[in-house]
Scaffold this active site. Structure first.
Site, PDB file in Angstrom:
ATOM      1  N   HIS A 133      86.372  26.408  30.034  1.00 46.89           N
ATOM      2  CA  HIS A 133      85.626  27.048  31.121  1.00 46.89           C
ATOM      3  C   HIS A 133      86.120  28.492  31.158  1.00 46.89           C
ATOM      4  CE1 HIS A 133      83.361  27.711  34.631  1.00 46.89           C
ATOM      5  NE2 HIS A 133      83.980  26.931  35.497  1.00 46.89           N
TER       6      HIS A 133
ATOM      7  N   GLY B 193      83.599  14.936  29.874  1.00 47.90           N
ATOM      8  CA  GLY B 193      84.372  14.470  28.727  1.00 47.90           C
ATOM      9  C   GLY B 193      83.996  13.064  28.295  1.00 47.90           C
TER      10      GLY B 193
ATOM     11  N   ASP C  98      77.941  28.827  35.173  1.00 45.62           N
ATOM     12  CA  ASP C  98      78.422  27.482  35.497  1.00 45.62           C
ATOM     13  C   ASP C  98      78.725  27.370  36.997  1.00 45.62           C
ATOM     14  OD1 ASP C  98      79.350  24.973  34.010  1.00 45.62           O
ATOM     15  OD2 ASP C  98      81.060  25.385  35.310  1.00 45.62           O
TER      16      ASP C  98
HETATM   17  N1  LIG Z   1      85.371  17.618  33.846  1.00 47.75           N
HETATM   18  C1  LIG Z   1      84.537  17.949  32.857  1.00 47.75           C
HETATM   19  O1  LIG Z   1      83.824  17.136  32.321  1.00 47.75           O
HETATM   20  C2  LIG Z   1      84.484  19.355  32.306  1.00 47.75           C
HETATM   21  C3  LIG Z   1      83.360  19.786  31.594  1.00 47.75           C
HETATM   22  C4  LIG Z   1      83.379  21.036  30.967  1.00 47.75           C
HETATM   23  C5  LIG Z   1      84.515  21.835  31.108  1.00 47.75           C
HETATM   24  N2  LIG Z   1      85.569  21.404  31.858  1.00 47.75           N
HETATM   25  C6  LIG Z   1      86.777  22.238  31.952  1.00 47.75           C
HETATM   26  O2  LIG Z   1      87.829  21.556  31.296  1.00 47.75           O
HETATM   27  C7  LIG Z   1      89.082  21.883  31.929  1.00 47.75           C
HETATM   28  C8  LIG Z   1      89.768  20.592  32.353  1.00 47.75           C
HETATM   29  O3  LIG Z   1      88.975  19.986  33.369  1.00 47.75           O
HETATM   30  P1  LIG Z   1      89.053  18.412  33.639  1.00 47.75           P
HETATM   31  O4  LIG Z   1      87.987  18.099  34.641  1.00 47.75           O
HETATM   32  O5  LIG Z   1      89.086  17.692  32.342  1.00 47.75           O
HETATM   33  O6  LIG Z   1      90.494  18.325  34.330  1.00 47.75           O
HETATM   34  P2  LIG Z   1      91.181  17.047  34.963  1.00 47.75           P
HETATM   35  O7  LIG Z   1      90.526  15.789  34.508  1.00 47.75           O
HETATM   36  O8  LIG Z   1      91.300  17.231  36.448  1.00 47.75           O
HETATM   37  O9  LIG Z   1      92.651  17.181  34.317  1.00 47.75           O
HETATM   38  C9  LIG Z   1      93.630  16.280  34.656  1.00 47.75           C
HETATM   39  C10 LIG Z   1      94.786  16.431  33.680  1.00 47.75           C
HETATM   40  O10 LIG Z   1      95.428  17.698  33.896  1.00 47.75           O
HETATM   41  C11 LIG Z   1      96.826  17.456  34.061  1.00 47.75           C
HETATM   42  N3  LIG Z   1      97.417  18.454  34.965  1.00 47.75           N
HETATM   43  C12 LIG Z   1      97.116  18.658  36.268  1.00 47.75           C
HETATM   44  N4  LIG Z   1      97.871  19.653  36.746  1.00 47.75           N
HETATM   45  C13 LIG Z   1      98.673  20.067  35.730  1.00 47.75           C
HETATM   46  C14 LIG Z   1      99.673  21.051  35.613  1.00 47.75           C
HETATM   47  N5  LIG Z   1      99.995  21.811  36.656  1.00 47.75           N
HETATM   48  N6  LIG Z   1     100.313  21.183  34.435  1.00 47.75           N
HETATM   49  C15 LIG Z   1      99.978  20.401  33.370  1.00 47.75           C
HETATM   50  N7  LIG Z   1      99.024  19.461  33.417  1.00 47.75           N
HETATM   51  C16 LIG Z   1      98.392  19.292  34.581  1.00 47.75           C
HETATM   52  C17 LIG Z   1      96.906  16.080  34.666  1.00 47.75           C
HETATM   53  O11 LIG Z   1      98.200  15.631  34.434  1.00 47.75           O
HETATM   54  P3  LIG Z   1      98.741  14.182  34.876  1.00 47.75           P
HETATM   55  O12 LIG Z   1      98.205  13.275  33.825  1.00 47.75           O
HETATM   56  O13 LIG Z   1     100.204  14.351  34.855  1.00 47.75           O
HETATM   57  O14 LIG Z   1      98.163  13.925  36.240  1.00 47.75           O
HETATM   58  C18 LIG Z   1      95.827  15.344  33.895  1.00 47.75           C
HETATM   59  O15 LIG Z   1      96.312  14.906  32.636  1.00 47.75           O
HETATM   60  C19 LIG Z   1      88.732  22.805  33.084  1.00 47.75           C
HETATM   61  O16 LIG Z   1      88.852  24.129  32.639  1.00 47.75           O
HETATM   62  C20 LIG Z   1      87.277  22.468  33.378  1.00 47.75           C
HETATM   63  O17 LIG Z   1      86.565  23.518  34.017  1.00 47.75           O
HETATM   64  C21 LIG Z   1      85.591  20.176  32.451  1.00 47.75           C
END
Ligand SMILES: NC(=O)c1ccc[n+]([C@@H]2O[C@H](COP(=O)([O-])OP(=O)(O)OC[C@H]3O[C@@H](n4cnc5c(N)ncnc54)[C@H](OP(=O)(O)O)[C@@H]3O)[C@@H](O)[C@H]2O)c1
Length: 325
Positions: free
Chosen positions: A106, A132, A189
């Site tokens: 992102h 994802g 976005d």
């Molecule tokens: N969600 C989507 O489908 C989607 C789509 C397109 C782009 N994106 C982008 O992809 C990126 C990730 O999004 P997401 O939705 O996949 O995130 P997410 O599911 O909320 O990520 C959770 C993961 O991040 C880890 N985490 C949380 N805080 C942390 C920290 N301070 N240090 C290290 N690790 C940490 C968590 O660790 P623990 O396992 O220890 O809890 C967990 O493994 C973002 O930039 C988002 O905008 C997401």
């Protein structure tokens, strides 16, 4: 538009590279597994005591503490939540190898200054346009998900090649990689999240449900009409486009849509959309996201609790229970 697919993309820039995926959430899990299945050397970087370590290792992935994963990697993907990127980047910056590539899914944290990458790093974006879970299941079916890619900083001259080869390795080149910039991807976005699919559409469904219930329609029927049909229109638009969807429905539904749609989405809606887009560009949403994190996600928690106890949600659950019974 620059639209590239697997045959247009050289996989070589990722050959022999080690990738550290930081975070094993929605995107982290899918990208790590797709990379592994594409033959890339992957390590998942997690916080000490992370509950995700067991899950990642059970899926056959190598894990390490964030700082160790970063120090060993040629490519580091920031796949923790956006609002954690500022602190996470400060923590990893001293560990990033000279000339490493830093990737994002992102554009937000670079566009709005949460992360200001070191000058020697290549900085790229590969943002799959969907969750994802779907990125992973499409890959397993031999398909892919469209992604947007960009380069913010090309310190080594290899950033473009790495971005494209990375997108190919997570399967997005099977569907298409669209060139953009961090700013364009982040702004579009964030606008869509607030003003269209994720913000406005659910509110429209709720307003329709509440209007019917207030007019004496049973909650179950109101739900089936105003919420339950959403997936039908989504599938038709996906398969035929908006014009094709309109031609595929009955004349009754098509005339109703023609007469009613523009009364609801009128000039006032367009003006408020333009206002939201201007605010996104001015960085107001990025400020709100930082405030939300600092407050311990107070507003999000309240909104989640309110949504769970609403009549619409109870109706959804009772319909689900009856379908499963
Ligand atoms: N969600 C989507 O489908 C989607 C789509 C397109 C782009 N994106 C982008 O992809 C990126 C990730 O999004 P997401 O939705 O996949 O995130 P997410 O599911 O909320 O990520 C959770 C993961 O991040 C880890 N985490 C949380 N805080 C942390 C920290 N301070 N240090 C290290 N690790 C940490 C968590 O660790 P623990 O396992 O220890 O809890 C967990 O493994 C973002 O930039 C988002 O905008 C997401």
């Amino acid at each position: 538009m620059d639209f590239l697919r697997d045959p247009d993309i050289d996989p070589a820039p990722m050959a022999g590279k080690r990738v550290a995926i930081l975070g094993y959430g929605n995107q982290g899990r899918a990208q790590a597994l797709n990379l592994k299945d594409s033959g890339i050397d992957v390590v998942v970087g997690l916080r000490g005591g992370s509950g995700s370590t067991y899950e990642a290792e059970t899926a056959g992935l190598r894990t390490a503490l964030v700082e160790e994963a970063v120090a060993s990697a040629d490519v580091v993907m920031m796949l923790a939540p956006d609002e954690t990127h500022a602190a996470l980047y400060r923590e990893i910056e001293p560990r990033l190898r000279e000339g490493a590539a830093l990737g994002f899914s992102h554009g937000l944290s670079v566009r709005f200054g949460f992360v200001e990458p070191r000058a020697d790093l290549d900085v790229f974006l590969v943002a799959p346009k969907g969750p994802g879970t779907a990125l992973r299941s499409l890959y397993q079916q031999g398909k892919g998900m469209i992604a947007v890619w960009a380069v913010e900083q090309d310190a080594t001259g290899n950033a473009r090649g790495i971005a494209l080869a990375y997108g190919r390795a997570i399967g997005c080149g099977r569907a298409g990689l669209i060139a953009s910039s961090f700013a364009e991807e982040a702004e579009a976005d964030l606008f869509n999240e607030q003003g269209v699919v994720w913000g406005a559409v659910p509110e429209l469904l709720i307003a329709g449900f509440e209007t019917l219930v207030a007019g004496g329609v049973s909650p179950e029927l109101a739900y089936l009409e105003c919420v339950g049909e959403l997936h039908l229109i989504a599938e038709l638009i996906e398969a035929r486009g908006i014009a094709g969807m309109r031609e595929a429905i009955s004349n009754t539904a098509e005339l109703g849509a023609l007469l009613g749609g523009k009364r609801i989405v009128d000039e006032g809606v367009r003006q408020r959309m333009a206002q939201i887009f201007a605010e996104v560009r001015a960085g107001r949403f990025a400020e709100e996201l930082s405030k939300e994190k600092a407050s311990g996600y107070e507003r999000l928690q309240k909104a989640r609790a309110a949504a769970r106890s609403a009549l619409l949600e109870q109706t959804y659950r009772s319909l689900q229970d009856r379908e499963e019974a």
